[in-house]
Design an enzyme around this catalytic site. Structure first.
Site, mmCIF file in Angstrom:
data_model
loop_
_atom_site.group_PDB
_atom_site.id
_atom_site.type_symbol
_atom_site.label_atom_id
_atom_site.label_comp_id
_atom_site.label_asym_id
_atom_site.label_seq_id
_atom_site.Cartn_x
_atom_site.Cartn_y
_atom_site.Cartn_z
ATOM 1 N N ASP A 16 11.161 -18.598 8.929
ATOM 2 C CA ASP A 16 10.660 -19.498 8.642
ATOM 3 C C ASP A 16 12.086 -20.114 8.410
ATOM 4 O O ASP A 16 12.919 -20.902 8.677
ATOM 5 C CB ASP A 16 10.500 -19.917 7.858
ATOM 6 C CG ASP A 16 9.022 -20.321 7.926
ATOM 7 O OD1 ASP A 16 8.620 -19.493 9.706
ATOM 8 O OD2 ASP A 16 7.466 -20.489 7.946
ATOM 9 N N ARG A 98 9.928 -19.475 -9.847
ATOM 10 C CA ARG A 98 10.767 -21.438 -8.381
ATOM 11 C C ARG A 98 11.264 -21.785 -9.437
ATOM 12 O O ARG A 98 12.555 -21.739 -9.017
ATOM 13 C CB ARG A 98 9.200 -22.190 -8.120
ATOM 14 C CG ARG A 98 8.462 -21.638 -7.711
ATOM 15 C CD ARG A 98 9.374 -20.578 -6.485
ATOM 16 N NE ARG A 98 8.180 -20.413 -5.024
ATOM 17 C CZ ARG A 98 8.242 -19.142 -5.049
ATOM 18 N NH1 ARG A 98 9.086 -18.725 -5.331
ATOM 19 N NH2 ARG A 98 7.688 -19.000 -3.675
ATOM 20 N N ASP A 127 4.664 -25.547 -4.084
ATOM 21 C CA ASP A 127 6.381 -24.809 -4.195
ATOM 22 C C ASP A 127 7.429 -26.242 -3.847
ATOM 23 O O ASP A 127 8.355 -25.910 -4.289
ATOM 24 C CB ASP A 127 6.698 -23.876 -3.347
ATOM 25 C CG ASP A 127 5.618 -22.508 -4.068
ATOM 26 O OD1 ASP A 127 5.746 -22.454 -4.661
ATOM 27 O OD2 ASP A 127 6.696 -21.289 -2.823
ATOM 28 N N SER A 181 -0.343 -14.469 4.503
ATOM 29 C CA SER A 181 1.383 -14.919 3.642
ATOM 30 C C SER A 181 1.270 -13.773 2.628
ATOM 31 O O SER A 181 0.334 -14.734 2.299
ATOM 32 C CB SER A 181 1.422 -16.334 3.727
ATOM 33 O OG SER A 181 2.249 -17.165 3.055
#
Length: 414
Positions: A16, A98, A127, A181
């Site tokens: 990605d 994050r 996210d 994932s």
């Protein structure tokens, strides 16, 4: 809006974000700086450098940084001082990573003269919110590009077509759909999507990557001692270690005993529910030990206030408000409570469980003289309890008298 000149991309080296590199250069015609953070995800990161070079990123624009110590010291440990759990279960392994990534994105943008940052988070998840709230809190003028909300590559087949057209290398095992994932760092692994999307079906055993199945864990318990200083762990079994090394060691210890598995349906900030499989072996041991340490070093009022505030603190982190003033305010209160949270806790690990079996501190508030069933030598006068109970019962007695009187008045006579 005018296209950016230079963009700093949070880059993993996966399909990605590799497509995003090419999309930024082809669609926006901008220079790309890739930033890959080593947060202890357990992957070799040099392939990300080679992949970025293949995509045309100049060597001076490829940033790979080891942030493991900063991650644990400045983000994980402060969070654990609060015994933080989101919705009573989740140890926030993805959420707490994050803000650090965003911090470095903004700093690198400033260092390189970039006028935008970019990330690969989708428009459905948390996210995107976490990355962007953190970025704007640190630089109110930063421009954020979120390709998943902007491009027309809305399916895996479209991504693969784009990759083939632009000669983006695709690993053989990525040609087919991955079964789920994964996001990982030194604190946890998070698995979601595809085979895990139906919350009624148990997660397959192959989903778990860091923990032994509890039924296959050793048949003999293991004991481990964690030493704290002002709320932070500093040693395991008497051996002092750095923050990242402590968490890594606890992951190994907890993982082989099947500790730290969680199958959770959580409420995302964007409004939907999602099902995730989490493994946080070291964090689970750390939480248990920290609560054990606080049990003898914090007074009742402090402990209960922390427990009252913790869900709010957890929600702020989960929702992306690490750099908000309210999180900083709560952190100051939490950190103040940790002044005397120092000592050693002994844990017992066995077949997926971790429990406190001993705790010691020079600052302990536990008084054996006061609680003993034997002669306390006058440390506590039990007669004092009668007045204590009467005073606390006063309002209850007044309420009971009022209610009894009201019942007599309203009960009809026959």
């Amino acid at each position: 809006m005018q296209a950016p000149r230079k963009v700093v991309l949070a880059y993993s080296g996966g399909l990605d974000t590799s497509i995003i590199v090419k999309w930024l250069t082809v669609t926006l015609n901008c220079e790309v700086v890739t930033f890959t953070a080593d947060l202890g995800q357990g992957e070799e990161l040099e392939p990300a450098r080679r992949k970025a070079e293949l995509l045309g990123v100049s060597p001076e624009n490829i940033r790979i940084e080891d942030l493991r110590e900063e991650f644990v010291r400045d983000f994980v440990f402060p969070m654990f001082r609060a015994n933080t759990l989101y919705e009573g279960q989740y140890l926030l392994g993805t959420s707490i990573a994050r803000p650090l990534i965003s911090k470095r994105l903004v700093e690198i943008a400033d260092e390189t003269g970039a006028d935008a940052i970019a990330h690969g988070a989708t428009g459905k998840g948390n996210d995107q919110v976490r990355f962007e709230l953190a970025a704007y809190a640190l630089n109110p003028d930063i421009r954020v590009i979120a390709p998943w909300r902007e491009w027309d590559l809305g399916s895996r087949s479209r991504l693969m077509e784009f990759a083939e057209v632009h000669q983006i290398p695709i690993a053989r095992d990525r040609q087919g759909d991955a079964p789920f994932s994964v996001d990982a760092n030194l604190l946890h692994t998070s698995s979601e999507g595809k085979v895990l999307e139906d919350p009624a079906k148990p997660a397959p055993d192959y989903v778990y990557q860091r923990t032994t199945h509890p039924e296959l864990a050793p048949d003999t318990p293991e004991f481990v001692e964690i030493t704290f200083r002002q709320g932070d762990p500093i040693a395991i079994d008497g051996t002092k270690m750095s923050p990242a090394t402590i968490l890594e060691s606890l992951n190994d210890i907890g993982g082989r005993h099947g500790v730290g598995r969680l199958d959770l349906v959580e409420d995302r900030y964007v409004g939907m529910k999602s099902r995730g499989i989490y493994e946080t072996p070291g964090g689970t041991l750390l939480l248990e030990a920290h609560r054990g340490m606080e049990s003898i070093t914090l007074d009742r009022g402090s402990r209960h206030l922390k427990d009252d505030l913790m869900p709010r603190y957890a929600e702020l982190i989960y929702n992306g408000y690490w750099f908000s003033p309210e999180r900083r305010m709560l952190q100051a209160l939490i950190d103040t409570s940790q002044e005397f949270v120092s000592g050693t806790v002994r844990l017992k690990l066995f077949k997926g469980s971790a429990s406190t079996v001993g705790r010691h501190s020079e600052h302990s508030l536990y008084s054996e003289m006061h609680v003993t069933f034997e002669d306390d030598q006058g440390a506590y006068d039990q007669a004092d309890a009668a007045g204590f109970i009467k005073l606390n019962a006063l309002r209850l007695r007044l309420l009971a008298a009022r209610n009894r009187k009201a019942a007599r008045i309203t009960t009809p006579k026959i």
